[in-house]
Write a protein that holds these residues in place. Structure first.
Motif, PDB file in Angstrom:
ATOM      1  N   GLY A   1     -69.401  45.401-136.460  1.00  0.00           N
ATOM      2  CA  GLY A   1     -70.245  46.190-135.578  1.00  0.00           C
ATOM      3  C   GLY A   1     -70.051  45.947-134.092  1.00  0.00           C
ATOM      4  N   THR A   2     -69.090  45.116-133.734  1.00  0.00           N
ATOM      5  CA  THR A   2     -68.805  44.814-132.327  1.00  0.00           C
ATOM      6  C   THR A   2     -67.430  45.363-131.967  1.00  0.00           C
ATOM      7  OG1 THR A   2     -70.141  42.804-132.380  1.00  0.00           O
ATOM      8  CG2 THR A   2     -68.459  42.926-130.668  1.00  0.00           C
ATOM      9  N   ILE A   3     -67.344  45.972-130.791  1.00  0.00           N
ATOM     10  CA  ILE A   3     -66.040  46.375-130.271  1.00  0.00           C
ATOM     11  C   ILE A   3     -65.418  45.128-129.642  1.00  0.00           C
ATOM     12  CG2 ILE A   3     -64.808  47.795-128.575  1.00  0.00           C
ATOM     13  CD1 ILE A   3     -65.990  49.394-130.922  1.00  0.00           C
ATOM     14  N   VAL A   4     -64.210  44.810-130.058  1.00  0.00           N
ATOM     15  CA  VAL A   4     -63.519  43.627-129.558  1.00  0.00           C
ATOM     16  C   VAL A   4     -62.287  44.082-128.786  1.00  0.00           C
ATOM     17  CG1 VAL A   4     -62.488  41.402-130.136  1.00  0.00           C
ATOM     18  CG2 VAL A   4     -64.308  42.347-131.587  1.00  0.00           C
TER      19      VAL A   4
ATOM     20  N   ALA B   1     -61.924  48.421-119.970  1.00  0.00           N
ATOM     21  CA  ALA B   1     -62.790  48.542-121.144  1.00  0.00           C
ATOM     22  C   ALA B   1     -63.967  49.478-120.863  1.00  0.00           C
ATOM     23  CB  ALA B   1     -63.288  47.167-121.574  1.00  0.00           C
ATOM     24  N   GLU B   2     -64.505  49.439-119.662  1.00  0.00           N
ATOM     25  CA  GLU B   2     -65.596  50.358-119.306  1.00  0.00           C
ATOM     26  C   GLU B   2     -65.146  51.799-119.461  1.00  0.00           C
ATOM     27  OE1 GLU B   2     -67.418  49.629-115.504  1.00  0.00           O
ATOM     28  OE2 GLU B   2     -67.509  47.469-115.887  1.00  0.00           O
ATOM     29  N   VAL B   3     -63.945  52.100-118.998  1.00  0.00           N
ATOM     30  CA  VAL B   3     -63.402  53.458-119.117  1.00  0.00           C
ATOM     31  C   VAL B   3     -63.218  53.808-120.593  1.00  0.00           C
ATOM     32  CG1 VAL B   3     -61.434  54.951-118.591  1.00  0.00           C
ATOM     33  CG2 VAL B   3     -62.251  53.322-116.868  1.00  0.00           C
ATOM     34  N   TYR B   4     -62.619  52.900-121.350  1.00  0.00           N
ATOM     35  CA  TYR B   4     -62.380  53.129-122.777  1.00  0.00           C
ATOM     36  C   TYR B   4     -63.693  53.410-123.514  1.00  0.00           C
ATOM     37  CZ  TYR B   4     -61.178  52.398-127.645  1.00  0.00           C
ATOM     38  OH  TYR B   4     -61.031  52.572-128.996  1.00  0.00           O
ATOM     39  N   LEU B   5     -64.690  52.563-123.287  1.00  0.00           N
ATOM     40  CA  LEU B   5     -65.969  52.706-123.985  1.00  0.00           C
ATOM     41  C   LEU B   5     -66.642  54.035-123.643  1.00  0.00           C
ATOM     42  CD1 LEU B   5     -67.203  49.058-123.464  1.00  0.00           C
ATOM     43  CD2 LEU B   5     -66.429  50.068-125.627  1.00  0.00           C
ATOM     44  N   ARG B   6     -66.602  54.394-122.382  1.00  0.00           N
ATOM     45  CA  ARG B   6     -67.204  55.659-121.940  1.00  0.00           C
ATOM     46  C   ARG B   6     -66.468  56.848-122.566  1.00  0.00           C
ATOM     47  NH1 ARG B   6     -67.575  54.396-116.975  1.00  0.00           N
ATOM     48  NH2 ARG B   6     -65.544  55.128-116.308  1.00  0.00           N
TER      49      ARG B   6
ATOM     50  N   ALA C   1     -71.152  53.810-125.944  1.00  0.00           N
ATOM     51  CA  ALA C   1     -72.272  53.324-125.127  1.00  0.00           C
ATOM     52  C   ALA C   1     -73.282  52.615-126.016  1.00  0.00           C
ATOM     53  CB  ALA C   1     -72.935  54.494-124.405  1.00  0.00           C
ATOM     54  N   GLY C   2     -73.716  51.452-125.593  1.00  0.00           N
ATOM     55  CA  GLY C   2     -74.720  50.701-126.333  1.00  0.00           C
ATOM     56  C   GLY C   2     -74.180  49.852-127.476  1.00  0.00           C
ATOM     57  N   VAL C   3     -72.900  49.954-127.772  1.00  0.00           N
ATOM     58  CA  VAL C   3     -72.297  49.146-128.841  1.00  0.00           C
ATOM     59  C   VAL C   3     -71.936  47.774-128.253  1.00  0.00           C
ATOM     60  CG1 VAL C   3     -70.338  48.977-130.435  1.00  0.00           C
ATOM     61  CG2 VAL C   3     -71.381  51.198-129.983  1.00  0.00           C
ATOM     62  N   PRO C   4     -72.227  46.690-128.967  1.00  0.00           N
ATOM     63  CA  PRO C   4     -71.864  45.364-128.449  1.00  0.00           C
ATOM     64  C   PRO C   4     -70.351  45.255-128.233  1.00  0.00           C
ATOM     65  CG  PRO C   4     -73.218  45.165-130.431  1.00  0.00           C
ATOM     66  CD  PRO C   4     -72.879  46.614-130.254  1.00  0.00           C
ATOM     67  N   VAL C   5     -69.977  44.557-127.153  1.00  0.00           N
ATOM     68  CA  VAL C   5     -68.561  44.403-126.795  1.00  0.00           C
ATOM     69  C   VAL C   5     -68.270  42.926-126.583  1.00  0.00           C
ATOM     70  CG1 VAL C   5     -66.770  45.000-125.104  1.00  0.00           C
ATOM     71  CG2 VAL C   5     -68.556  46.645-125.646  1.00  0.00           C
ATOM     72  N   ARG C   6     -67.089  42.521-127.012  1.00  0.00           N
ATOM     73  CA  ARG C   6     -66.636  41.142-126.835  1.00  0.00           C
ATOM     74  C   ARG C   6     -65.202  41.172-126.318  1.00  0.00           C
ATOM     75  NH1 ARG C   6     -66.400  38.461-132.331  1.00  0.00           N
ATOM     76  NH2 ARG C   6     -64.158  38.662-132.210  1.00  0.00           N
ATOM     77  N   PHE C   7     -64.862  40.195-125.473  1.00  0.00           N
ATOM     78  CA  PHE C   7     -63.514  40.101-124.916  1.00  0.00           C
ATOM     79  C   PHE C   7     -62.858  38.829-125.440  1.00  0.00           C
ATOM     80  CE2 PHE C   7     -65.939  42.720-122.051  1.00  0.00           C
ATOM     81  CZ  PHE C   7     -65.079  43.767-121.793  1.00  0.00           C
TER      82      PHE C   7
END
Length: 128
Positions: A53-56, A88-93, A98-104
């Motif tokens: 459930g997290t975008i990595v 990553a901000e551009v990719y997610l948008r 939006a609102g999905v948990p993100v990890r680097f």
């Protein structure tokens, strides 16, 4: 042909091999690879995956053993972190996350300079 082209070609091959190794590793660990080498005008993200459930967003760094420029992990400096976060901000948008948990994460790979075998593979979760 310039004197730099053979070096650049070797460096590109090393990077591609590292990305392939990282992709196989993450898939074997249950990550779903969403994109490899995602590009936009500002740059490129090496790997984007989904895990539990997290975008990595995974920055893959590959070096050969005996190199003069430090370890693969050390090469992910503040500037690189800033750039990856911005991309990553551009990719997610663009992809509706939006609102999905993100990890680097960072995948730091060291290859044997003579055989291209993996000498070390480090997965650094939540690296930045």
């Amino acid at each position: 042909m310039t004197a730099r082209q053979p070096h650049r070609s070797r460096r590109n091959a090393t990077g591609k091999l590292g990305e392939e190794i990282a992709t196989r590793h993450f898939m074997s660990e249950g990550y779903r690879i969403l994109n490899r080498n995602w590009r936009c005008r500002s740059g490129e993200l090496d790997l984007v995956a989904e895990y539990e459930g997290t975008i990595v967003v995974i920055e893959v760094r590959t070096r050969t053993s005996g190199g003069r420029f430090g370890t693969a992990a050390e090469s992910v400096d503040y500037r690189k972190q800033y750039r990856v976060r911005s991309l990553a901000e551009v990719y997610l948008r663009q992809n509706g996350y939006a609102g999905v948990p993100v990890r680097f994460d960072v995948a730091a790979i060291t290859l044997d300079r003579f055989t291209d075998e993996v000498a070390e593979f480090r997965h650094i979760e939540s690296a930045f």
